[in-house]
Design a protein around this motif. Structure first.
Motif, PDB file in Angstrom:
ATOM      1  N   ILE A 150      18.919 -11.688 -25.801  1.00  0.00           N
ATOM      2  CA  ILE A 150      19.172 -13.158 -25.339  1.00  0.00           C
ATOM      3  C   ILE A 150      18.110 -13.707 -24.299  1.00  0.00           C
ATOM      4  O   ILE A 150      17.581 -14.636 -24.496  1.00  0.00           O
ATOM      5  N   TRP A 151      17.646 -12.640 -23.436  1.00  0.00           N
ATOM      6  CA  TRP A 151      16.564 -13.211 -22.652  1.00  0.00           C
ATOM      7  C   TRP A 151      15.208 -13.289 -23.321  1.00  0.00           C
ATOM      8  O   TRP A 151      14.672 -14.340 -22.879  1.00  0.00           O
TER       9      TRP A 151
ATOM     10  N   THR B 150      15.141 -14.617 -26.339  1.00  0.00           N
ATOM     11  CA  THR B 150      15.513 -15.921 -26.891  1.00  0.00           C
ATOM     12  C   THR B 150      15.310 -17.008 -25.893  1.00  0.00           C
ATOM     13  O   THR B 150      14.775 -17.966 -26.294  1.00  0.00           O
TER      14      THR B 150
ATOM     15  N   GLY C 199      11.356 -17.876 -25.564  1.00  0.00           N
ATOM     16  CA  GLY C 199      10.885 -18.368 -26.659  1.00  0.00           C
ATOM     17  C   GLY C 199      11.671 -19.989 -26.721  1.00  0.00           C
ATOM     18  O   GLY C 199      10.861 -20.753 -26.870  1.00  0.00           O
ATOM     19  N   SER C 200      12.740 -20.135 -26.061  1.00  0.00           N
ATOM     20  CA  SER C 200      13.175 -21.491 -26.092  1.00  0.00           C
ATOM     21  C   SER C 200      12.573 -22.408 -25.127  1.00  0.00           C
ATOM     22  O   SER C 200      12.550 -23.611 -25.547  1.00  0.00           O
TER      23      SER C 200
ATOM     24  N   SER D 126       9.252 -23.204 -26.132  1.00  0.00           N
ATOM     25  CA  SER D 126       9.329 -24.254 -27.393  1.00  0.00           C
ATOM     26  C   SER D 126       9.554 -25.598 -26.578  1.00  0.00           C
ATOM     27  O   SER D 126       8.781 -26.582 -26.926  1.00  0.00           O
TER      28      SER D 126
ATOM     29  N   ASP E 158      13.243 -15.281 -37.802  1.00  0.00           N
ATOM     30  CA  ASP E 158      13.199 -15.522 -36.267  1.00  0.00           C
ATOM     31  C   ASP E 158      13.410 -17.034 -35.834  1.00  0.00           C
ATOM     32  O   ASP E 158      12.786 -17.831 -36.022  1.00  0.00           O
ATOM     33  N   TYR E 159      14.663 -17.083 -35.467  1.00  0.00           N
ATOM     34  CA  TYR E 159      15.477 -18.303 -35.281  1.00  0.00           C
ATOM     35  C   TYR E 159      14.813 -19.076 -34.236  1.00  0.00           C
ATOM     36  O   TYR E 159      14.805 -20.245 -34.250  1.00  0.00           O
ATOM     37  N   VAL E 160      14.079 -18.532 -33.330  1.00  0.00           N
ATOM     38  CA  VAL E 160      13.509 -19.158 -32.074  1.00  0.00           C
ATOM     39  C   VAL E 160      12.367 -19.849 -32.671  1.00  0.00           C
ATOM     40  O   VAL E 160      12.015 -21.025 -32.440  1.00  0.00           O
TER      41      VAL E 160
ATOM     42  N   TYR F  58       6.420 -13.946 -25.575  1.00  0.00           N
ATOM     43  CA  TYR F  58       7.503 -13.685 -26.530  1.00  0.00           C
ATOM     44  C   TYR F  58       6.647 -12.898 -27.698  1.00  0.00           C
ATOM     45  O   TYR F  58       7.326 -11.987 -28.145  1.00  0.00           O
TER      46      TYR F  58
ATOM     47  N   LYS G 161       7.732  -9.162 -29.025  1.00  0.00           N
ATOM     48  CA  LYS G 161       8.011  -8.834 -30.712  1.00  0.00           C
ATOM     49  C   LYS G 161       6.875  -8.157 -31.311  1.00  0.00           C
ATOM     50  O   LYS G 161       6.951  -7.821 -32.560  1.00  0.00           O
TER      51      LYS G 161
END
Lengths: 89, 89
Positions: A6-7, A9, A12-13, A16, A63-65, B57, B61
């Motif tokens: 989660i961290w 994610t 990345g969020s 973005s 990779d949903y992020v 990120y 990854k």
């Protein structure tokens, strides 16, 4: 690994959101001034093409992020394109 | 999976090149006109912060396409920032 799950994610969020924020001043300025001459169609098409490929990349990597980030920025880009078309008539 | 291995790397690299290309017209225009007033410091700092997080990120990854893409775009952003500082004196 410093960031995981989660961290990661979250990293990345936020990344973005920060990068997408660069579209917002231009959208506000265009909306206020009803002018978007300094934004070129070619540039918007290039960016959208690039982001579409990033979505393909994100899908293949599951990779949903990356997918979420680029869907957001393409959305902002489409909004900018719509405003530009609207105000150029 | 449509794209794998080297092909997926190619997709990510083209995506990155397309998105990075959006900085180039602004750099050329700034270099020619010696003026970069319509580019804001805040925007450049936000974008660079976002891209730095994307590098974190990518490192977590172990995704060299994401790392490479954002190192390139930060480089272009730093060039733009340097030109802006130079021409604002």
């Amino acid at each position: 690994m410093i960031f995981e799950g989660i961290w990661l994610t979250l990293v990345g969020s936020i990344a973005s959101a920060l990068v997408s924020s660069s579209f917002i001043p231009q959208i506000i300025k265009g909306y206020r001034t009803k002018k978007l001459e300094d934004v070129s169609y070619l540039l918007m098409i290039l960016i959208s093409a690039g982001m579409s490929l990033w979505i393909v990349y994100g899908i293949e990597k599951q990779d949903y992020v990356i997918i979420g980030a680029n869907v957001t920025t393409i959305g902002l880009n489409m909004l900018l394109l719509t405003l530009k078309i609207k105000y150029s008539h």
